[in-house]
Design a protein around this motif. Sequence first.
Motif, short mmCIF file in Angstrom:
data_model
loop_
_atom_site.label_atom_id
_atom_site.label_comp_id
_atom_site.label_asym_id
_atom_site.label_seq_id
_atom_site.Cartn_x
_atom_site.Cartn_y
_atom_site.Cartn_z
N LYS A 90 0.81 -1.21 0.00
CA LYS A 90 0.00 0.00 0.00
C LYS A 90 0.85 1.27 0.00
O LYS A 90 0.41 2.31 -0.47
N GLN A 91 2.06 1.19 0.55
CA GLN A 91 2.89 2.37 0.70
C GLN A 91 4.06 2.43 -0.29
O GLN A 91 4.97 3.21 -0.11
N ILE A 92 4.03 1.62 -1.32
CA ILE A 92 5.10 1.67 -2.32
C ILE A 92 4.98 3.00 -3.06
O ILE A 92 3.91 3.35 -3.58
N PRO A 93 6.06 3.77 -3.13
CA PRO A 93 5.97 5.09 -3.78
C PRO A 93 5.85 4.97 -5.30
O PRO A 93 6.21 3.96 -5.89
N LYS A 94 5.31 6.03 -5.90
CA LYS A 94 5.24 6.12 -7.36
C LYS A 94 6.28 7.13 -7.82
O LYS A 94 6.44 8.19 -7.23
N VAL A 95 6.99 6.78 -8.88
CA VAL A 95 8.04 7.64 -9.41
C VAL A 95 7.45 8.47 -10.54
O VAL A 95 6.88 7.92 -11.49
N LEU A 96 7.59 9.78 -10.45
CA LEU A 96 7.08 10.72 -11.45
C LEU A 96 5.60 10.47 -11.77
O LEU A 96 5.20 10.46 -12.92
N GLY A 97 4.83 10.23 -10.75
CA GLY A 97 3.39 10.03 -10.93
C GLY A 97 3.05 8.76 -11.68
O GLY A 97 2.01 8.67 -12.31
N GLY A 98 3.92 7.76 -11.64
CA GLY A 98 3.66 6.49 -12.32
C GLY A 98 4.40 6.32 -13.63
O GLY A 98 4.30 5.27 -14.26
N LEU A 99 5.16 7.33 -14.07
CA LEU A 99 5.90 7.21 -15.32
C LEU A 99 7.17 6.37 -15.16
O LEU A 99 7.60 5.71 -16.09
N GLY A 100 7.78 6.42 -13.98
CA GLY A 100 8.97 5.62 -13.71
C GLY A 100 8.59 4.32 -13.03
O GLY A 100 7.41 4.05 -12.79
N ILE A 101 9.60 3.52 -12.70
CA ILE A 101 9.34 2.27 -12.01
C ILE A 101 10.17 2.19 -10.74
O ILE A 101 11.20 2.85 -10.61
N VAL A 102 9.68 1.41 -9.80
CA VAL A 102 10.38 1.11 -8.57
C VAL A 102 10.71 -0.38 -8.62
O VAL A 102 9.83 -1.20 -8.87
N ILE A 103 11.97 -0.74 -8.41
CA ILE A 103 12.35 -2.15 -8.37
C ILE A 103 12.37 -2.59 -6.92
O ILE A 103 13.01 -1.97 -6.08
N ILE A 104 11.62 -3.66 -6.65
CA ILE A 104 11.43 -4.15 -5.30
C ILE A 104 11.91 -5.60 -5.21
O ILE A 104 11.62 -6.40 -6.09
N SER A 105 12.63 -5.90 -4.14
CA SER A 105 13.05 -7.27 -3.87
C SER A 105 12.03 -7.88 -2.92
O SER A 105 11.89 -7.43 -1.78
N THR A 106 11.31 -8.88 -3.38
CA THR A 106 10.27 -9.52 -2.58
C THR A 106 10.62 -10.98 -2.36
O THR A 106 11.63 -11.47 -2.84
N THR A 107 9.75 -11.67 -1.65
CA THR A 107 9.95 -13.10 -1.45
C THR A 107 9.75 -13.88 -2.75
O THR A 107 10.21 -15.01 -2.87
N LEU A 108 9.10 -13.28 -3.72
CA LEU A 108 8.89 -13.90 -5.03
C LEU A 108 9.94 -13.48 -6.05
O LEU A 108 9.82 -13.80 -7.22
#
Length: 130
Positions: A90-108
């Motif tokens: 729920k709290q993952i930020p958006k980069v440039l209002g959704g134009l960029g991406i955030v790379i996340i390391s998850t359990t998957l």
Amino acid sequence: MGKDIIYKIITSIRNVDADNKRRVQIVSTNVTNNLIKIFLQEGFIKDVRKNHISNKKFLLVLTLQHKKKKNTINFKNISRPGLQIYSNYKQIPKVLGGLGIVIISTTLGLMTDKEARQKRIGGEILCYIW
């Protein structure tokens, strides 16, 4: 995990892009393969080929998407070895209002912010790319 490997890959791609070259060679590992899949999905890379080096070792040859302007790939490191930033979906930020991406390391494994929100899974925020 190999966060410094991820930053080295992104930096090498950005440097080659800044020099207006088209190809980058990267050693193939599980982490690099997952990161390259994300870049292919998001359109930062046009094509990937595997070259055999020696017994069980491969090089990935990346062909970059070239646009008219230089520095089409920008990134910002978020987590580092001394400070790891975690977030729920729920709290993952958006980069440039959704134009960029955030790379996340998850359990998957590695995934983008959009995939993490869809799967309702949080993790460690590695970097922003735009």
